[in-house]
Design a protein around this motif. Structure first.
Motif, PDB file in Angstrom:
ATOM      1  N   HIS A  37      38.345  43.813  48.120  1.00 20.51           N
ATOM      2  CA  HIS A  37      38.171  45.200  47.918  1.00 20.51           C
ATOM      3  C   HIS A  37      39.141  45.667  46.898  1.00 20.51           C
ATOM      4  O   HIS A  37      38.674  46.855  46.047  1.00 20.51           O
ATOM      5  N   ARG A  38      39.674  44.861  46.141  1.00 24.68           N
ATOM      6  CA  ARG A  38      40.586  45.071  45.043  1.00 24.68           C
ATOM      7  C   ARG A  38      39.714  44.488  43.612  1.00 24.68           C
ATOM      8  O   ARG A  38      40.317  44.955  42.575  1.00 24.68           O
ATOM      9  N   PHE A  39      38.843  43.866  43.843  1.00 23.68           N
ATOM     10  CA  PHE A  39      38.156  43.331  42.643  1.00 23.68           C
ATOM     11  C   PHE A  39      37.267  44.365  42.088  1.00 23.68           C
ATOM     12  O   PHE A  39      36.509  45.279  42.612  1.00 23.68           O
ATOM     13  N   GLU A  40      37.361  44.581  40.841  1.00 23.76           N
ATOM     14  CA  GLU A  40      36.648  45.772  40.105  1.00 23.76           C
ATOM     15  C   GLU A  40      35.514  45.149  39.642  1.00 23.76           C
ATOM     16  O   GLU A  40      35.427  44.153  38.530  1.00 23.76           O
ATOM     17  N   PRO A  41      34.408  45.784  40.260  1.00 21.96           N
ATOM     18  CA  PRO A  41      33.029  45.034  39.795  1.00 21.96           C
ATOM     19  C   PRO A  41      32.718  45.314  38.165  1.00 21.96           C
ATOM     20  O   PRO A  41      33.444  46.442  37.768  1.00 21.96           O
ATOM     21  N   GLY A  42      32.400  44.437  37.644  1.00 19.51           N
ATOM     22  CA  GLY A  42      32.099  44.489  36.229  1.00 19.51           C
ATOM     23  C   GLY A  42      33.214  43.513  35.335  1.00 19.51           C
ATOM     24  O   GLY A  42      32.981  43.546  34.124  1.00 19.51           O
ATOM     25  N   THR A  43      34.372  43.190  36.018  1.00 21.20           N
ATOM     26  CA  THR A  43      35.326  42.331  35.197  1.00 21.20           C
ATOM     27  C   THR A  43      34.904  41.117  35.537  1.00 21.20           C
ATOM     28  O   THR A  43      33.970  40.659  36.466  1.00 21.20           O
ATOM     29  N   ASN A  44      35.770  40.228  35.022  1.00 23.65           N
ATOM     30  CA  ASN A  44      35.565  38.810  35.212  1.00 23.65           C
ATOM     31  C   ASN A  44      35.932  37.908  36.337  1.00 23.65           C
ATOM     32  O   ASN A  44      37.317  38.115  36.730  1.00 23.65           O
ATOM     33  N   LEU A  45      35.283  37.952  37.230  1.00 25.82           N
ATOM     34  CA  LEU A  45      35.512  37.424  38.694  1.00 25.82           C
ATOM     35  C   LEU A  45      36.400  35.891  38.480  1.00 25.82           C
ATOM     36  O   LEU A  45      37.398  35.901  38.973  1.00 25.82           O
ATOM     37  N   LYS A  46      36.176  35.013  37.460  1.00 19.46           N
ATOM     38  CA  LYS A  46      36.724  33.746  37.066  1.00 19.46           C
ATOM     39  C   LYS A  46      38.321  34.108  36.754  1.00 19.46           C
ATOM     40  O   LYS A  46      39.092  33.564  37.310  1.00 19.46           O
ATOM     41  N   SER A  47      38.446  34.963  35.891  1.00 15.96           N
ATOM     42  CA  SER A  47      39.792  35.492  35.729  1.00 15.96           C
ATOM     43  C   SER A  47      40.695  36.157  36.695  1.00 15.96           C
ATOM     44  O   SER A  47      41.829  35.556  36.764  1.00 15.96           O
ATOM     45  N   TRP A  48      40.023  36.630  37.483  1.00 16.70           N
ATOM     46  CA  TRP A  48      40.701  37.203  38.786  1.00 16.70           C
ATOM     47  C   TRP A  48      41.035  36.119  39.688  1.00 16.70           C
ATOM     48  O   TRP A  48      42.221  36.159  40.009  1.00 16.70           O
ATOM     49  N   LEU A  49      40.180  35.194  39.983  1.00 19.36           N
ATOM     50  CA  LEU A  49      40.394  34.056  40.691  1.00 19.36           C
ATOM     51  C   LEU A  49      41.584  33.290  40.251  1.00 19.36           C
ATOM     52  O   LEU A  49      42.351  32.801  40.962  1.00 19.36           O
ATOM     53  N   PHE A  50      41.569  32.972  38.687  1.00 19.17           N
ATOM     54  CA  PHE A  50      42.507  32.128  38.133  1.00 19.17           C
ATOM     55  C   PHE A  50      43.995  32.868  38.265  1.00 19.17           C
ATOM     56  O   PHE A  50      44.906  32.352  38.444  1.00 19.17           O
ATOM     57  N   THR A  51      43.908  34.034  38.266  1.00 19.51           N
ATOM     58  CA  THR A  51      45.173  34.994  38.242  1.00 19.51           C
ATOM     59  C   THR A  51      45.680  34.858  39.838  1.00 19.51           C
ATOM     60  O   THR A  51      47.000  34.711  39.817  1.00 19.51           O
ATOM     61  N   ILE A  52      44.730  35.166  40.864  1.00 14.97           N
ATOM     62  CA  ILE A  52      45.198  34.809  42.129  1.00 14.97           C
ATOM     63  C   ILE A  52      45.893  33.323  42.421  1.00 14.97           C
ATOM     64  O   ILE A  52      46.976  33.176  42.910  1.00 14.97           O
ATOM     65  N   MET A  53      45.312  32.424  41.751  1.00 14.33           N
ATOM     66  CA  MET A  53      45.518  30.920  42.026  1.00 14.33           C
ATOM     67  C   MET A  53      46.925  30.898  41.228  1.00 14.33           C
ATOM     68  O   MET A  53      47.779  30.381  41.930  1.00 14.33           O
TER      69      MET A  53
END
Length: 153
Positions: A37-53
């Protein structure tokens, strides 16, 4: 699913053993699903996942430093090595990369191996674009020195 190979490659910059890297990928994906629910559609999913990692790994390091019990057991090896020269070279490069400082290793893998842009890498590593470029440059020079290659000044 298509981002799992990139996540595994990035996890290997943090973890020496494959099983620890796989655990980090699994924990990253679990956190991502829990926080979808915190992921912003239209942004880069890979970057979001790398940041979480990255944040997951750093939180784990901080926690382990507080707990510091027992002796760290390192993986003895990752299996038999083929006698081919390329296999030895791959092992040598992998070892040289593992000896880089964490910040340089992260940027080298993100930009140099996974093709992440400087801007995305800066967001993932929570630093300026100039810092990413500097870390990458220092990482490349350090690798050349480690591998006994001449550097051009």
């Amino acid at each position: 699913m298509e981002l799992i190979p990139a996540l595994r490659a990035f996890a290997r910059t943090f973890c020496r053993s494959r099983s620890d890297a796989d655990d980090l990928v699994q924990e990253t994906l679990a956190k991502a699903i829990a926080n979808l629910h915190r992921f912003e559609p239209g942004t880069n999913l890979k970057s979001w996942l790398f940041t979480i990692m990255r944040n997951t790994f750093l939180s784990g390091v901080a926690k382990s430093r507080r707990e510091m019990t027992g002796i760290e057991v390192r993986e003895a090896g990752s299996g038999p090595h083929a006698p081919q020269e390329w296999s030895a070279q791959v092992h040598e490069v992998r070892a040289a990369i593992s000896r880089l400082p964490q910040a340089q290793r992260e940027v080298l893998v993100l930009v140099g191996m996974l093709g992440v842009s400087y801007g995305e890498a800066a967001r993932i590593c929570d630093c300026a674009v100039g810092t990413v470029k500097s870390r990458l440059s220092r990482a490349r020079v350090a690798l050349l020195v480690e591998l006994g290659e001449e550097t051009q000044s």
